[in-house]
Design a protein around this motif. Sequence first.
Motif, mmCIF file in Angstrom:
data_model
loop_
_atom_site.group_PDB
_atom_site.id
_atom_site.type_symbol
_atom_site.label_atom_id
_atom_site.label_comp_id
_atom_site.label_asym_id
_atom_site.label_seq_id
_atom_site.Cartn_x
_atom_site.Cartn_y
_atom_site.Cartn_z
ATOM 1 N N ALA A 177 58.205 -4.682 13.098
ATOM 2 C CA ALA A 177 58.003 -5.562 14.384
ATOM 3 C C ALA A 177 56.455 -6.006 14.551
ATOM 4 O O ALA A 177 55.710 -5.618 13.477
ATOM 5 N N GLY A 178 56.399 -6.947 15.208
ATOM 6 C CA GLY A 178 55.247 -7.350 15.455
ATOM 7 C C GLY A 178 55.266 -9.030 15.796
ATOM 8 O O GLY A 178 54.162 -9.716 15.845
ATOM 9 N N PHE A 179 56.539 -9.594 15.438
ATOM 10 C CA PHE A 179 56.374 -11.038 15.415
ATOM 11 C C PHE A 179 56.148 -11.583 16.947
ATOM 12 O O PHE A 179 55.240 -12.777 16.937
ATOM 13 N N SER A 180 56.753 -11.225 17.861
ATOM 14 C CA SER A 180 56.302 -11.737 19.189
ATOM 15 C C SER A 180 54.930 -11.461 19.714
ATOM 16 O O SER A 180 54.201 -12.560 20.180
ATOM 17 N N PRO A 181 54.053 -10.507 19.705
ATOM 18 C CA PRO A 181 52.820 -10.302 20.079
ATOM 19 C C PRO A 181 51.953 -11.349 19.375
ATOM 20 O O PRO A 181 51.079 -11.900 19.659
ATOM 21 N N ALA A 182 52.344 -11.371 17.956
ATOM 22 C CA ALA A 182 51.171 -12.364 17.056
ATOM 23 C C ALA A 182 51.475 -13.869 17.495
ATOM 24 O O ALA A 182 50.590 -14.559 17.299
ATOM 25 N N GLY A 241 60.182 -20.682 15.915
ATOM 26 C CA GLY A 241 60.243 -19.252 15.034
ATOM 27 C C GLY A 241 60.652 -18.139 16.018
ATOM 28 O O GLY A 241 61.403 -17.366 15.723
ATOM 29 N N LEU A 242 60.090 -18.191 17.382
ATOM 30 C CA LEU A 242 60.440 -17.149 18.224
ATOM 31 C C LEU A 242 61.922 -17.264 18.878
ATOM 32 O O LEU A 242 62.430 -16.267 18.940
ATOM 33 N N PHE A 243 62.427 -18.375 18.763
ATOM 34 C CA PHE A 243 63.613 -18.680 19.252
ATOM 35 C C PHE A 243 64.664 -18.244 18.336
ATOM 36 O O PHE A 243 65.642 -17.271 18.637
ATOM 37 N N LEU A 244 64.641 -18.451 16.889
ATOM 38 C CA LEU A 244 65.325 -17.651 15.876
ATOM 39 C C LEU A 244 64.907 -16.294 15.689
ATOM 40 O O LEU A 244 66.084 -15.629 15.506
ATOM 41 N N ASN A 245 63.857 -15.805 16.100
ATOM 42 C CA ASN A 245 63.810 -14.548 15.923
ATOM 43 C C ASN A 245 64.368 -13.578 16.974
ATOM 44 O O ASN A 245 65.021 -12.558 16.791
ATOM 45 N N HIS A 246 64.351 -14.061 18.200
ATOM 46 C CA HIS A 246 64.994 -13.420 19.329
ATOM 47 C C HIS A 246 66.613 -13.708 19.278
ATOM 48 O O HIS A 246 67.347 -13.005 19.569
ATOM 49 N N MET A 247 66.923 -14.787 18.729
ATOM 50 C CA MET A 247 68.363 -14.963 18.472
ATOM 51 C C MET A 247 68.946 -13.878 17.439
ATOM 52 O O MET A 247 70.075 -13.408 17.698
ATOM 53 N N LEU A 289 52.779 -12.841 11.426
ATOM 54 C CA LEU A 289 54.061 -13.546 11.796
ATOM 55 C C LEU A 289 54.941 -13.609 10.514
ATOM 56 O O LEU A 289 56.124 -12.903 10.717
ATOM 57 N N VAL A 290 54.531 -13.818 9.105
ATOM 58 C CA VAL A 290 55.142 -13.879 8.099
ATOM 59 C C VAL A 290 55.655 -12.459 7.784
ATOM 60 O O VAL A 290 57.012 -12.095 7.310
ATOM 61 N N ARG A 328 43.828 -8.220 20.081
ATOM 62 C CA ARG A 328 43.963 -6.967 20.394
ATOM 63 C C ARG A 328 44.622 -6.758 21.916
ATOM 64 O O ARG A 328 45.265 -5.730 22.102
ATOM 65 N N ALA A 329 44.166 -7.506 22.570
ATOM 66 C CA ALA A 329 44.522 -7.172 24.169
ATOM 67 C C ALA A 329 46.078 -7.589 24.107
ATOM 68 O O ALA A 329 46.700 -6.823 24.961
ATOM 69 N N VAL A 330 46.516 -8.760 23.668
ATOM 70 C CA VAL A 330 47.694 -8.818 23.680
ATOM 71 C C VAL A 330 48.778 -7.727 22.729
ATOM 72 O O VAL A 330 49.612 -7.324 23.391
#
Length: 415
Positions: free
Chosen positions: A112-117, A14-20, A78-79, A336-338
């Motif tokens: 935004a918020g996909f990566s921190p989640a 999921g993160l691979f596709l997100n960042h791509m 994420l969704v 929350r820290a992340v």
Amino acid sequence: MACWKRNLYILWLGLFLNHMAFTLSVPFYPLFLRDFLGIRSGLEAWSGISISISFLISGLCAPFWGSLADKHGSKLMLVRSGVGLGLAHLANYFVHDPFMFIAARIFQGLMAGFSPAAVALVGTHTPEKHVGYALGVISTSTAAGGILGPLAGGVLASWLGLRGCFIASGVIMLLSAAIVLGVKEVRESRSPTRPSVLQDLKHAAANPRLMRAYGLMLLVSTSVMILEPLLTIYVIQIGGTATNAALSSGIVFSAVGFATVLMGSVWGRIGGRIGYERTLLIGLLGGGIGNLLQLAVHHLAAFGLLRFGYGLFFAAVYPAINALVIQNADNGFRARAVSLSQSANQFGIVAGPLLGGILGGWIGIPFVFLLTGLALLGAAWGFNSMNSIRPGMRVPGSWAARLRPKGARHRRLDE
């Protein structure tokens, strides 16, 4: 297969596709602004603003999304983010003036918020002894996306045009949202009362180690993003042709990502063995020296190779900082820290392109490498100094001693 491993593989994809999807079009914003939106003067500044504005909004919203993740689960975030970002990328296709483009970028920041989640879910659902490895693996997903995205974007830009890249980015982002539906999240019972962002900030401020990690995240992300609006322009200056600028800059952008894929999980394992502080120190030193060396290179192929070498060391930085944030946060506060760490990251991403756009047009792009390298070396020195003295410890003074294995690093005063 263990649940945490299954989640790790799904989130990696999921993160691979997100960042791509992100890097498919973002590196070429300067070309889009120049060729499609009519920006001729102040291109560096416009490029910096168009990149920064989305991250400014994202940084402001990150604590709110983190609080909702603690309350409703990271999977839902994420969704939400995947679908929202997909729509935001598609909206860029319909932009025909710079101000509409800025408005679309603001909407992208809100979604935004996909990566921190994803990072929070990995950190909270991975056994403690595997956290460093898992975060190292996750870091390779964004790096792999950062390799394929600019390369695919360069090809698509030549084939379909830059607007076609926006359509591709939107479709790929929606696909990433569909993939993470397969994540299994085990949620602990939470208090029905959601702490405010101010309470989260006070909680984090009481933890010096967390605040130190946030400061480093701010500096590091600024150093990375300060070149984002400048690299495509610089590639043309050192030998890339204007007609092949998208493909040439795509290759240069991909060099760091390729290096991170090779070394991301390796640095995660090394951090688990020698300590994340030591791993972070190595990464900062390598990143600083790598930036200084880029100042002296004026050949396109050599510049690409040097970016690759810089990436081999800098791949240690983000996994180490993320591991330190998760390691030093209470279990109930980790998401929350992340998210607060992501806010620091986003503010650095905001400051970086703005500074790059201003400084690149004022003192020249090569000197931006100089300032970035000195800043990273200064961060390494400051981090080494702050971590050298601990209660009850006598610490060797040299940097070499700082990098020794854990057992040889300190001697107690009462021995």
